[in-house]
Design an enzyme around this catalytic site. Structure first.
Site, PDB file in Angstrom:
ATOM      1  CB  CYS A 143      -1.128  -0.046   1.228  1.00  0.00           C
ATOM      2  SG  CYS A 143      -0.034   0.145   2.606  1.00  0.00           S
ATOM      3  CB  CYS A 189      -3.140   1.466  -1.550  1.00  0.00           C
ATOM      4  SG  CYS A 189      -2.819   3.127  -1.974  1.00  0.00           S
ATOM      5  CB  CYS A 234       6.014   1.336 -13.191  1.00  0.00           C
ATOM      6  SG  CYS A 234       7.056   0.088 -14.226  1.00  0.00           S
TER       7      CYS A 234
END
Length: 257
Positions: A120, A194, A201
Site C-alpha cells: 500500500c 491501495c 510501476c
C-alpha cells in the site's frame, strides 16, 4: 396436471450467462475497473457495464470509487455472498447438497513456501494488517511481507490496537519499509491494497501474480475517531485472506470463519 416447476434460484440464473460467469471468474482473482474487464473479456464496454449492473443488483458484486482517480470505480466479487448463494442453490435442488470444498490435489506440495507481498502507500495500516493476518492464519506455511511506496514513520496506532484486540496480534514493533528494498526478492503473489500504489510501476524478480484489493485507507476516514474504520478494514482484509488461503496452501481447501 402437475404444477409448473419453480424457477431456478436467482444465483443460478445470474451465473448461467456465459459473460456474467466470465466476469465472476475474473473478479474472483482481483478487483478490476470496467476498462480492464473490457480488455480481459474482449467485449464492448456497454455490454460489460450492463452485466455488472445485474451482478450488483444480485448482491454478488460491489463497486467502490478509486482513491487514485475518483472518476474510476473498482469492482469486487463478494466471495462470502457467493458461498452463501451456492449453498442456497444446492439446498434448493436437494436438502443434502451443500457447499463442499474441493478435495486437496494429489500432487505433492512444492518444497518452497509460497511468497506473498502486500503493498500500500504508507505501509502503516492496510498492508501490515494483511501481512499479520496471513502469517497468523498460515502458521509459517507462507512467506509473507509488506511494504509501501511512501512508507510512514511507524505503524498507525489504531491498526496496532484493532489487531491486538480482535486477533491477539502485536505489530507495534514493526516498522514500515519501502518497496524498493524488496526489488531483488522473489514473490509468487503481489497484492496491492491501495488504488494509488497499484499505479506505481513495479518490477519484481520472477514476475509475481498481480492481484488488487481496492480497500480505502482507514486513516483517511472522516471524523475525529477513525477507529471504526480500522475495525471494518481488518474485517474486510481478513475475509479476503480466508478466501486466498486455498490458493496458497493446498491443505486449506475449506474457508474457515
Amino acid at each position: 396436471m402437475r404444477p409448473a416447476d419453480p424457477a431456478a434460484p436467482a444465483f443460478v440464473q445470474l451465473a448461467a450467462h456465459p459473460l456474467r460467469w466470465r466476469l465472476l471468474k475474473e473478479l474472483a482473482v482481483s478487483d478490476y475497473r470496467v476498462r480492464e474487464l473490457v480488455e480481459r473479456t474482449g467485449q464492448p464496454q456497454n455490454l460489460i457495464s450492463y452485466h455488472l449492473r445485474l451482478l450488483r443488483a444480485g448482491g454478488l458484486v460491489t463497486a467502490r470509487r478509486s482513491s487514485c482517480d475518483a472518476r474510476d470505480s473498482y469492482y469486487h466479487l463478494d466471495l462470502q455472498q457467493c458461498a452463501h448463494e451456492f449453498a442456497r442453490a444446492g439446498s434448493a435442488l436437494h436438502p443434502a447438497l451443500g457447499f463442499a470444498p474441493a478435495p486437496p490435489p494429489s500432487s505433492p506440495r512444492a518444497a518452497r513456501r509460497p511468497a506473498v507481498l502486500f503493498a500500500c502507500t504508507g505501509n502503516s495500516a492496510r498492508s501490515p494488517i494483511a501481512e499479520a493476518l496471513l502469517r497468523h492464519r498460515t502458521k509459517g506455511q507462507v512467506e509473507v511481507t509488506s511494504a509501501g511506496s511512501h512508507p510512514r514513520p511507524g505503524m498507525h496506532p489504531d491498526a496496532v490496537q484493532v489487531l491486538r484486540d480482535q486477533h491477539g496480534i502485536d505489530i507495534s514493533e514493526q516498522r514500515p519499509r519501502h518497496l524498493r528494498t524488496l526489488n531483488d526478492r522473489r514473490f509468487d503473489y503481489m497484492i496491492t491494497l491501495c488504488d494509488k500504489v497499484r499505479e506505481v510501476c513495479l518490477d519484481f524478480t520472477g514476475h509475481p501474480r498481480l492481484v488488487h484489493w481496492s480497500i480505502p485507507d482507514p486513516a483517511a476516514a472522516a471524523g475525529p475517531d477513525g477507529h471504526p474504520a480500522f475495525v471494518r478494514t481488518v474485517v474486510e482484509i481478513d475475509t479476503r485472506i480466508r478466501y486466498l488461503l486455498p490458493l496458497l496452501t493446498p491443505a486449506s481447501q475449506e474457508v474457515q470463519p
